[in-house]
Scaffold this active site. Structure first.
Site, PDB file in Angstrom:
ATOM      1  N   HIS A  49      -3.123  -0.153  -8.705  1.00 47.50           N
ATOM      2  CA  HIS A  49      -4.545   0.088  -8.445  1.00 47.50           C
ATOM      3  C   HIS A  49      -4.761   1.497  -7.882  1.00 47.50           C
ATOM      4  O   HIS A  49      -4.459   1.756  -6.724  1.00 47.50           O
ATOM      5  CB  HIS A  49      -5.075  -0.976  -7.484  1.00 47.50           C
ATOM      6  CG  HIS A  49      -6.566  -0.987  -7.391  1.00 47.50           C
ATOM      7  ND1 HIS A  49      -7.263  -1.990  -6.764  1.00 47.50           N
ATOM      8  CD2 HIS A  49      -7.509  -0.129  -7.859  1.00 47.50           C
ATOM      9  CE1 HIS A  49      -8.558  -1.729  -6.848  1.00 47.50           C
ATOM     10  NE2 HIS A  49      -8.729  -0.600  -7.494  1.00 47.50           N
TER      11      HIS A  49
ATOM     12  N   TYR B 181     -10.206  -8.878   0.030  1.00 53.46           N
ATOM     13  CA  TYR B 181      -9.983  -9.056  -1.409  1.00 53.46           C
ATOM     14  C   TYR B 181     -10.300 -10.468  -1.862  1.00 53.46           C
ATOM     15  O   TYR B 181     -10.066 -11.418  -1.127  1.00 53.46           O
ATOM     16  CB  TYR B 181      -8.512  -8.766  -1.750  1.00 53.46           C
ATOM     17  CG  TYR B 181      -8.336  -7.605  -2.711  1.00 53.46           C
ATOM     18  CD1 TYR B 181      -8.441  -7.803  -4.081  1.00 53.46           C
ATOM     19  CD2 TYR B 181      -8.083  -6.317  -2.253  1.00 53.46           C
ATOM     20  CE1 TYR B 181      -8.286  -6.749  -4.967  1.00 53.46           C
ATOM     21  CE2 TYR B 181      -7.929  -5.253  -3.132  1.00 53.46           C
ATOM     22  CZ  TYR B 181      -8.027  -5.471  -4.494  1.00 53.46           C
ATOM     23  OH  TYR B 181      -7.872  -4.429  -5.358  1.00 53.46           O
TER      24      TYR B 181
ATOM     25  N   GLY C 152       2.417 -16.633   0.838  1.00 55.25           N
ATOM     26  CA  GLY C 152       3.338 -17.109   1.863  1.00 55.25           C
ATOM     27  C   GLY C 152       2.955 -16.738   3.281  1.00 55.25           C
ATOM     28  O   GLY C 152       3.342 -17.423   4.226  1.00 55.25           O
TER      29      GLY C 152
ATOM     30  N   HIS D 152      -2.499   1.301  -4.192  1.00 54.11           N
ATOM     31  CA  HIS D 152      -1.702   0.117  -3.869  1.00 54.11           C
ATOM     32  C   HIS D 152      -1.373  -0.619  -5.154  1.00 54.11           C
ATOM     33  O   HIS D 152      -1.898  -0.289  -6.228  1.00 54.11           O
ATOM     34  CB  HIS D 152      -2.477  -0.792  -2.906  1.00 54.11           C
ATOM     35  CG  HIS D 152      -3.807  -1.225  -3.441  1.00 54.11           C
ATOM     36  ND1 HIS D 152      -4.938  -0.441  -3.352  1.00 54.11           N
ATOM     37  CD2 HIS D 152      -4.193  -2.346  -4.093  1.00 54.11           C
ATOM     38  CE1 HIS D 152      -5.962  -1.061  -3.916  1.00 54.11           C
ATOM     39  NE2 HIS D 152      -5.535  -2.223  -4.375  1.00 54.11           N
TER      40      HIS D 152
ATOM     41  N   ASP E 166       0.190 -12.656   0.155  1.00 51.58           N
ATOM     42  CA  ASP E 166      -1.018 -13.475   0.323  1.00 51.58           C
ATOM     43  C   ASP E 166      -0.769 -14.979   0.239  1.00 51.58           C
ATOM     44  O   ASP E 166      -1.487 -15.757   0.854  1.00 51.58           O
ATOM     45  CB  ASP E 166      -2.068 -13.064  -0.701  1.00 51.58           C
ATOM     46  CG  ASP E 166      -2.588 -11.663  -0.414  1.00 51.58           C
ATOM     47  OD1 ASP E 166      -2.361 -10.758  -1.236  1.00 51.58           O
ATOM     48  OD2 ASP E 166      -3.194 -11.466   0.652  1.00 51.58           O
TER      49      ASP E 166
ATOM     50  N   HIS F 223      -0.697  -4.718  -6.769  1.00 53.43           N
ATOM     51  CA  HIS F 223      -0.766  -6.165  -6.546  1.00 53.43           C
ATOM     52  C   HIS F 223       0.310  -6.798  -7.424  1.00 53.43           C
ATOM     53  O   HIS F 223       0.324  -6.559  -8.629  1.00 53.43           O
ATOM     54  CB  HIS F 223      -2.101  -6.757  -6.989  1.00 53.43           C
ATOM     55  CG  HIS F 223      -3.312  -6.106  -6.376  1.00 53.43           C
ATOM     56  ND1 HIS F 223      -4.044  -6.709  -5.388  1.00 53.43           N
ATOM     57  CD2 HIS F 223      -3.922  -4.929  -6.617  1.00 53.43           C
ATOM     58  CE1 HIS F 223      -5.057  -5.934  -5.048  1.00 53.43           C
ATOM     59  NE2 HIS F 223      -5.009  -4.841  -5.778  1.00 53.43           N
TER      60      HIS F 223
ATOM     61  N   ALA G 176       0.635  -7.187   1.910  1.00 49.89           N
ATOM     62  CA  ALA G 176       0.216  -8.566   2.164  1.00 49.89           C
ATOM     63  C   ALA G 176       0.904  -9.532   1.200  1.00 49.89           C
ATOM     64  O   ALA G 176       0.785  -9.386  -0.016  1.00 49.89           O
ATOM     65  CB  ALA G 176      -1.303  -8.669   2.012  1.00 49.89           C
TER      66      ALA G 176
ATOM     67  N   TYR H 144       0.850  -1.199   0.000  1.00 48.94           N
ATOM     68  CA  TYR H 144       0.000   0.000   0.000  1.00 48.94           C
ATOM     69  C   TYR H 144       0.881   1.242   0.000  1.00 48.94           C
ATOM     70  O   TYR H 144       1.946   1.260   0.617  1.00 48.94           O
ATOM     71  CB  TYR H 144      -0.961  -0.027   1.198  1.00 48.94           C
ATOM     72  CG  TYR H 144      -2.091  -0.994   0.939  1.00 48.94           C
ATOM     73  CD1 TYR H 144      -1.898  -2.362   1.105  1.00 48.94           C
ATOM     74  CD2 TYR H 144      -3.311  -0.547   0.440  1.00 48.94           C
ATOM     75  CE1 TYR H 144      -2.901  -3.253   0.789  1.00 48.94           C
ATOM     76  CE2 TYR H 144      -4.324  -1.448   0.132  1.00 48.94           C
ATOM     77  CZ  TYR H 144      -4.122  -2.795   0.302  1.00 48.94           C
ATOM     78  OH  TYR H 144      -5.111  -3.678  -0.022  1.00 48.94           O
TER      79      TYR H 144
END
Ligand SMILES: [Cu+2]
Length: 657
Positions: free
Chosen positions: A622, A403, A321, A461, A319, A463, A317, A305
């Site tokens: 994003h 999410y 691991g 942020h 996501d 991804h 995050a 972020y």
């Protein structure tokens, strides 16, 4: 023990009813292939063996129980019916001593093959920790005072979301999680009502709230924001029915974990950490099974972020691991998450106590219309030749808190395979005092977030997804190349200045192969077989064609960036090593950085005519819009793997009308 829906397919009703009457735990479960995922009996067996060991820590929890995939050579030489090894790979957390262990259990001999402590690491967030964290935070007097300051006295109306701790003050040690508070009220969805400013840090081993920050009261709405039709209110007119039928059944065949469809064949497993994994993807060409990919999965993610605020600067995050996207798969809802012709398949995982359970409808598999496959209309003769494309989709959806990510693998009749990510769910919301976007700044000013509703800002942020692709194009020995296109220089060979040429260069070693996209060069990467050629003399290859992508904004010196060095490049290639599976290492949770890809390429091994693995980093920047509130319409991002000289002509010419 629960029989999978797949299993039913192969048994006539009469046999089925007998099975239900006299069901035994082993019938459906017996592994028939070295890559079959662990079944419930095997998970329970691994746990039993470990618990029986005298040195097994009493208060230990199981962070991971998964198949210890056999060496590649063993899998590739396996013949149906032949004996094969069955081993479980287990990560154990000893809470009392804050220690982490890795174990391998031989499930045939019921014995521990290896047991070792891994120093200074934290396994991913355990399933039970989300609830424990919530209870611990709510019992904390400082947190309660912070709630009262905001007029909240009924703490049942508050949800506390668990987060991997990310970057933190070195004062705090041990196994840490953060707790973010949201006003839930009587609603299902609370992500639109952050209780901004209040963040707890909890030591999950000692079960103590070690820190609580409260940066001051920010307004939040008490009004519910649920997403069910009734809460949304006035709905548009429903479109007329669109029916998908396959009157003769599905066009694919399935046997255990193996799927065959339109000359493709592959195995799939639902992995607790990586989610859907494709194994041994091959193309049956003129009766010959030609391997393309040995293993393909989402290796890691990071979502940094961009808000420097004290309560946001640590948010990034990992996501896969830190949270494990497989175990966080959400059960697919028939006819909505997948079309009506989809088959929804259960997965077997283990909980923190090592108890096996079935996650229902975790994987979806279906055929869909693919638009025009190819076409030519002969204008002079007014003759049209079109073939309609069919596609096979296998997918799952991981829901990590707010999410939702769908990972779709799409097989096509032209020999290509598309990876399509669908990003949806609810953006991470920040409470702010502004009710309107023009309150504090002009539309052209610099911002690190966008107002998406009254008092709600969605911080910018990114991804990043790392896909690990263990290519075996016509066999394990491959080379990796890059194709760059540029204009030819002016001169006698290019008198009209129109010329442009593609140059293909081979990556000799791992460090050379860390690359970024280049639009000017129309850059793509290929994995080639130096020994195999098509009928025209091309070396057979597959080309990785990037789609949308992004470059990171978080500085290279930032800890998050050091922990996520896989985002430094869009493309990486490494020599195959069975233990090199995760782009940010096995233990990104609370990591100090440097694990994963930077380690894998440190020895700079040769890539020429070797067993190579490709890692593709896909980024999405994003910048939120109000139209993405209160739930995001799906955004797609992905890439394609297309044959390049793998065939001698269009492989879809033979598709009938
Ligand atoms: Cu986003």
């Amino acid at each position: 023990m629960k029989y999978s829906r797949l299993f039913y397919v192969y048994f006539p009703i009469a046999v089925l009813s007998v099975l239900i009457l006299f069901s035994t735990a082993t019938l459906a479960a017996e592994a028939s292939h070295p890559l079959d995922p662990l079944n419930e009996g095997e998970i329970a067996g691994a746990v039993k063996v470990l618990r029986a060991a005298s040195n097994f820590p009493k208060a230990a929890l199981f962070a991971t129980i998964q198949l210890n995939e056999p060496p590649k050579t063993e899998v590739l030489s396996f013949k149906a019916g032949a004996p094969f090894r069955r081993e479980a790979f287990v990560i154990v957390l000893d809470r009392e001593r804050n220690r982490t262990y890795e174990a391998v259990v031989d499930l045939r001999a019921n014995k521990i093959v290896s047991w070792k402590e891994i120093a200074r690491v934290q396994p991913l967030v355990l399933v039970g920790e989300y609830e424990t964290l919530q209870q611990l935070v709510k019992a904390d007097a400082r947190w309660q005072a912070a709630m009262r300051k905001r007029g909240i006295t009924d703490f049942d109306k508050v949800a506390v979301d668990g987060w991997a701790v990310g970057q933190t003050d070195p004062r705090f040690t041990g196994r840490l999680l953060r707790g973010l508070s949201y006003f839930k009220g009587d609603s299902a969805n609370y992500y639109g009502r952050p209780i901004e400013g209040v963040v707890a840090i909890v030591n999950m081993n000692t079960q103590k709230v070690v820190d609580l920050t409260d940066t001051g009261v920010v307004p939040f709405t008490r009004q519910g924001q649920d997403l069910d039709e009734q809460s949304i209110g006035r709905l548009r007119e429903k479109p007329k029915p669109l029916v998908i039928t396959q009157p003769e059944g599905a066009g694919y065949q399935m046997k255990g974990q193996e799927v065959r469809w339109q000359k493709w064949q592959f195995r799939y497993t639902m992995h607790p950490r990586e989610g859907l994994v494709l194994h041994m993807v091959s193309y049956v060409d003129d009766g010959k099974i030609r391997p393309v990919i040995y293993r393909l999965a989402l290796s890691e993610m990071v979502v940094p972020y961009g808000d420097p605020d004290a309560n946001w600067r640590w948010r990034a995050a990992f996501d896969v691991g830190e949270y494990s996207v497989g175990r966080l798969a959400s059960p697919l809802e028939p006819n909505l998450d997948a079309p009506e012709n989809a088959q929804l398949i259960d997965a077997t995982f283990a909980d923190d106590e090592g108890k096996p359970y079935s996650l229902e409808k975790a994987v979806g598999l279906y055929e869909r219309d693919g638009g025009i496959l190819w076409k030519h209309y002969e204008s002079s003769s007014e003759k049209n030749e079109t073939r309609r494309a069919r596609e096979l989709v296998i997918f799952f959806v991981a829901t990590i808190g707010n999410y939702d990510y769908a990972v779709n693998y799409i097989f096509k009749q032209d020999g290509s395979l598309e990876v399509d990510l669908a990003l949806t769910g609810i953006m991470l919301a920040k409470g702010v005092k502004e009710k309107r976007a023009d309150e504090n700044h002009s539309p052209t000013s610099e911002t690190t977030g966008h107002l998406v509703a009254e008092n709600i800002l969605a911080p910018h942020h990114q991804h990043f997804f790392s896909f690990r692709i263990d290519f075996d194009v016509d066999g394990p020995l491959n080379s990796v190349t890059e194709m760059n296109t540029s204009a030819l220089p002016a001169g006698a060979n290019n008198p009209y200045l129109n010329g442009f040429a593609m140059r293909e260069s081979i990556f000799k070693t791992e460090r050379e192969a860390g690359r970024r996209m280049d639009m000017q060069a129309a850059r793509v990467w290929t994995v080639k077989n130096a020994a195999a050629k098509n009928a025209l003399g091309h070396h057979t290859s597959y080309i990785l064609v990037p789609g949308t992508n992004a470059l990171p904004y978080i500085a290279e010196e930032a800890l998050t960036r050091k922990r996520a060095q896989f985002i430094n490049n869009h493309f990486w290639a490494t020599r195959y090593r069975s233990e090199e599976v995760y782009a940010a290492g096995v233990y990104p949770n609370q990591s100090a950085g440097g694990d994963g890809l930077p380690q894998f390429i440190a020895d700079n091994e040769s890539l020429e005519n070797q067993d190579v693995v490709v890692w593709y980093t896909l980024g999405v920047t994003h910048i939120p819009r109000p139209e993405e509130w209160v739930v995001m319409p799906v955004t797609h991002a992905g890439f394609k793997l297309i044959p390049g000289g793998f065939f001698s002509r269009n492989p879809a010419l033979d598709v009938p009308k």
